[in-house]
Design an enzyme around this catalytic site. Structure first.
Site, short mmCIF file in Angstrom:
data_model
loop_
_atom_site.label_atom_id
_atom_site.label_comp_id
_atom_site.label_asym_id
_atom_site.label_seq_id
_atom_site.Cartn_x
_atom_site.Cartn_y
_atom_site.Cartn_z
N HIS A 199 0.87 -1.16 0.00
CA HIS A 199 0.00 0.00 0.00
C HIS A 199 0.91 1.21 0.00
O HIS A 199 1.64 1.45 0.96
CB HIS A 199 -0.91 -0.01 1.23
N GLU B 131 1.57 -4.95 10.91
CA GLU B 131 1.12 -3.57 10.91
C GLU B 131 2.01 -2.84 11.91
O GLU B 131 2.09 -3.23 13.08
CB GLU B 131 -0.34 -3.49 11.34
N GLU C 150 1.51 3.48 3.00
CA GLU C 150 1.94 2.93 4.28
C GLU C 150 3.45 2.85 4.23
O GLU C 150 4.06 1.88 3.79
CB GLU C 150 1.28 1.57 4.52
N HIS D 90 2.97 -3.38 6.67
CA HIS D 90 1.89 -2.43 6.44
C HIS D 90 1.89 -1.35 7.51
O HIS D 90 2.73 -1.33 8.41
CB HIS D 90 0.53 -3.15 6.48
#
EC number: 3.4.17.10
Lengths: 455, 494
Positions: free
Chosen positions: A93, A321, A96, A227
């Site tokens: 992404h 994450e 990110e 991410h």
């Protein structure tokens, strides 16, 4: 006038000193890297450590930027039999951004530490083949980074240049595995007719295609996908079985995955902090435990890269994450590095767990594509080109079986500690050889009988 | 009667059977496309051979005439024709050398690195792969200074080649050019060792001529002080003893390099030194041209070094009053120290001579800037280590000032940085980073091989390896061509 003149000259002398001394000890400079800077940074690492690194590209993004990978190992450019392959992919992404930067810093860190004699790092690099892809979506990153001002939008730059969310773009193999679970069928390597499925599939973004080819080419064992937007280590399955939005969806290797995810989170003080408040007030982090979460329990993600790895190849991948803020300000990057450095290194070490070895025939030749199955775990692996395999397992007692078409299966019992990996080799007898043996036995018996009875 | 009838019947049946089977053997004249082509093909094969040859020739002639209309673009035919001419010419022109001029694979040699098990290395874009293949051909036709053809495709004589090589060495001031070319030729088996030696002599001679010719030209242009003339004289000598300050560091530096070199041929040394001296000459001349009054200082002041800093000289001149003599002396000392420091860095290979030169040029420009912005801030004395501690200790009053100055200049330095747009693509920045990285690698290699107890790491093998890798990276689009050249340059200067 006097002072001034001397100022100038001594200042100039100081400049000479500074520029000559350079950065001491190879410090990392914590700033965002755009595409050119990213390339420059990777090239610099390669120039500094050319004997243990190699840069390659797996293809181009939609707008023509190279999808660069830096590999770090003692013999870059080749798969050494028995040496496990590991990868980190970040920034799929584009907005990110923390993961992208962390992988650049990691490359610099590993190179510096290697040259400074850090035993742990040296051993790791000699025993593993580490692939680092700082950005799977460089186009998206440029879009995100081009936004003026400090605050970056939650969505701008997330998808690739075609507007495709790369983490929903992979072939959905979860659907297939769920069907197979109910009705019977293969439990691994579900991507049939790969050429057709991938090359002729017009819905796949070039970045996705490139990564799929990459996964098929290299026998990756362990991987992580970086991410941002929250702080947790997420493991398969990402897509729920029933299709509901939240549901714990365990994979056959649920125990192993929990162990792997925890191995990352424990070294990240923010991730593993039980008192950590959720990133945003209304976030539902009820599924987070000890800094880890099952994907489906958190929220259902179909077509993700993590599950694709597990279901199409031997690679175990988790999703990391790493920051509440997807594109935080540059002066926070140093902190993120401090928080994640140990985790990043420790997670690579996890590739040396479970059981590993070679499957060979009686002549000593490796048998590629043999099946390695573990009793009680409905997920088999296959051996690589030289017959080498790596089966990640949490500590315990297991029965491991090696089988191949035309060969007799061999089962071995093994007790596996937390680490390091236990070495178990298999010698498989082919059916022909067994038949030959039996025939010889029969002949011997006949000869004996005839001698005894004199006919 | 019945048997006869039966016999007849049988006979008739047999006959019918035969006929039937025979009929089925007859080629049925169906009008299928395949048959037609077969039919035509047979005709073609049967055509008289002469006719076919004539047809082929006419086609070839048509192609050739078309191609001759674009003489500069395509050199296919020319090269084919010229090949024979060339070899004849060669053997005629110079009995010593017979440099064959088939195809000289240029910058792109076959990649040494074999394709390994995983296809990450072999994975290239389709276009890249194709252009790589064609690149071998295109290289022949470009005006590559290392090719053995002139621009318009006419073959070079041996003398031309020698001249070309000498020119290239002179321009690039890099003896490596010669080595490169010769090693390529040797590798291809196009020349023998003795021919290579002969070539060396000839190139050395040509180079010497070039240098003296240019030196004479430069001497005529000179209107300035003894320094230049001294240098002019020295050009003609070949002695090491040389009071001129710019020559020694480079010479020493290259001598160090030569120690590493396997080849100890004296003539090559000469070529080397001549090239250096000449480089020093041209560099001096550039500076000379830039300044108007740069060389007014007499050598007795011991300031030959400093005449290349016109702005600095203007500064000094403005300090001509008696009360400023001490200040003047200090400044001169400082400047000389700086220059020595840079020379040392060059000597030990921390930076290349070019970089040293450009650094000092920048310094001079900086002085110019500062003379414009007059500042008079006085700051507190932080820690300060000068480039050469001795000088500071000797001058007490400069020590306190020095502290202020350093702070001052660092502020200036920072503001300059901010002024620059964040163009991370600017060349100097990039090459510095790369230089830094390469330096770290070399340091580590030195340390590592010492620890392992091995002999010194093999620099030439490393250079070759890096060159190969750089080429393959350029091919794959991982680094740009100019970056690759920078890296190769840095390595070749080690």
């Amino acid at each position: 006038m006097k002072q001034f003149l001397s100022v100038v000259l001594f200042g100039a002398a100081a400049v000479a000193l500074v520029s000559a001394a350079g950065t001491e000890g190879g410090e990392i400079s914590f700033e965002y890297h755009r595409y050119e800077e990213l390339r420059k940074a990777l090239v610099s690492v390669w120039l500094q450590c050319p004997t243990i690194t190699r840069i390659y590209t797996i293809g181009e993004s939609f707008e023509g930027r190279e999808l660069l990978v830096l590999e770090m190992t003692d013999n870059p450019g080749t798969h050494e039999p028995g040496e496990p392959e590991f990868k980190y992919i970040a920034n799929m992404h584009g907005n990110e951004a923390v993961g992208r930067e962390l992988l650049i810093y990691l490359a610099q860190y590993l190179c510096n530490q290697y040259q400074q004699g850090n035993e742990t790092i040296i051993d790791l690099i000699h025993s593993t083949r580490i692939h680092l892809m700082p950005s799977m979506n460089p186009d998206g990153f440029e879009k995100a980074a081009s936004q003026p001002g400090e605050i970056k939008d939650w969505f701008v730059g997330r998808s690739n240049a075609q507007g495709v969310d790369l983490n929903r773009n992979f072939p959905d193999l979860d659907r297939i595995i769920y069907i197979n679970e109910r009705e019977g069928g293969a439990n691994n390597h579900l991507l049939q007719n790969m050429k057709k499925a991938v090359d002729e599939n017009t819905k796949l973004a070039p970045e996705t295609k490139a990564v799929i080819h990459w996964i098929m080419d290299i026998p990756f064992v362990l991987s992580a996908n970086l991410h941002g937007g929250d702080v947790v280590a997420n493991y398969p399955y990402d897509e729920t079985r029933t299709g509901s939005t939240h549901e714990y969806s365990a994979s056959p290797d649920d125990v192993t995955f929990k162990s792997l995810a925890k191995s990352y989170s424990i070294y990240n003080p923010v991730m593993s902090d039980p008192q950590r408040p959720p990133c945003r007030k209304n976030d539902d982090d009820s599924s987070f435990k000890d800094g880890i979460t099952n994907g489906g329990a958190w929220y259902s993600v179909p077509g993700g890269m993590q599950d694709f790895n597990y279901l199409s190849s031997n690679c175990f991948e988790i999703t990391l994450e790493l920051s509440c803020d997807k594109f935080p300000s540059e002066d926070t990057l140093k902190n993120y590095w401090e928080q994640n450095r140990n985790s990043l290194v420790n997670y690579i070490e996890q590739v040396h767990r479970g059981v590993k070895g070679f499957v060979r025939d009686l002549q000593g030749n490796g048998i590629s594509n043999a099946t390695i199955s573990v009793e009680g775990i409905d997920h088999d692996l296959t051996t690589a080109k030289d017959g080498d395999y790596w089966r990640l397992l949490a500590p315990g007692n297991y029965k491991v079986a090696a089988s191949a078409p035309g060969y007799l299966t061999v089962i071995k019992k093994v007790a596996i500690p937390y680490s390091p990996a236990t070495r178990v080799d298999f010698e498989l007898e082919s059916l022909m050889e067994r038949k030959e043996e039996e025939r010889e036995e029969l002949m011997d018996w006949w000869k004996m009988m005839s001698e005894t009875l004199n006919f | 009667m019945a048997s006869k009838c039966i016999g007849l019947l049988v006979l008739f049946q047999l006959l019918a059977l035969n006929v039937v089977s025979q009929i089925s053997a007859f080629p049925t004249p169906t009008a299928s496309a395949d048959d037609k082509t077969v039919y035509n093909r047979q005709l073609t094969e049967e055509r008289p051979v002469q006719e076919q040859i004539a047809e082929a020739d006419s086609v070839k002639a048509a192609v050739q005439s078309a191609e001759s209309k674009r003489p500069t673009v395509s050199k296919d035919t020319e090269s084919e024709q010229d090949l024979d001419d060339l070899t004849v010419l060669k053997s005629l022109a110079d009995g010593q050398k017979s440099k064959e001029v088939t195809e000289v694979p240029l910058k792109k040699e076959e990649q040494y690195v074999p394709d390994e098990s995983d296809s990450t290395k072999s994975r290239r874009l389709a276009e890249d792969y194709d252009s790589t293949k064609n690149g071998m051909d295109y290289g022949k036709y470009q005006d590559d200074p290392e090719s053995f053809r002139q621009v318009d495709g006419t073959p070079l004589t041996a003398e031309d080649i020698v001249q070309k090589i000498a020119n290239k060495i002179y321009e690039e001031d890099d003896r490596g050019v010669f080595d490169r070319i010769v090693s390529k030729l040797l590798k291809l088996g196009l020349i023998t060792d003795s021919q290579a030696d002969t070539l060396e002599y000839q190139v050395a001679e040509a180079l010497q001529d070039l240098i003296t010719k240019n030196a004479k030209n430069n001497e005529i242009e000179d209107i300035e002080s003894n320094g230049q003339e001294t240098r002019g004289e020295q050009d003609n000598q070949e002695s090491d003893a040389n009071a001129d300050t710019w020559e020694p560091p480079r010479r020493r530096y290259n001598e160090d390099e030569e120690d590493v070199d396997e080849d100890d041929d004296e003539i090559e040394d000469e070529v080397d030194r001549d090239a250096e001296e000449d480089r020093g000459d041209t560099a001096d001349n550039t500076w000379d041209k830039d300044t108007e009054e740069g060389n007014e200082v007499s050598p007795e002041d011991g300031l030959q070094d400093l005449q290349y800093f016109p702005n600095f000289y203007r500064l000094l001149k403005s300090l001509d009053s008696d009360q400023d003599t001490q200040e003047r002396e200090t400044l001169i000392t400082i400047m000389k120290t700086l220059i020595d420091f840079v020379k040392m860095m060059v000597k030990y290979g921390t930076i290349t001579p070019e970089e040293g030169v450009s650094y000092l040029e920048n310094l001079d420009a900086m002085i110019a800037m500062q003379t414009k912005n007059k500042l008079g801030k006085s700051l507190g004395p932080p820690d300060f280590t000068g480039p050469n501690g001795k000088n500071l200790d000797e001058d007490d009053n400069t020590k306190a000032e020095a502290a202020k100055m350093q702070k001052e200049y660092e502020n200036l330095k920072d503001s300059t940085k901010e002024e620059q747009p964040s163009t991370e693509t600017n060349q100097p920045g990039k090459s510095e980073t790369y230089l830094e990285a390469i330096r770290k690698n070399i340091e580590w290699l030195k340390k590592h091989s010492k620890e392992e107890g091995k002999d010194d790491y093999d620099l030439s093998k490393l250079k070759d390896f890096m060159d190969q890798q750089v080429d393959s990276y350029i091919e794959k689009g991982i680094i740009a061509k100019d970056e690759g050249d920078t890296i190769k340059r840095i390595y070749s200067s080690l």
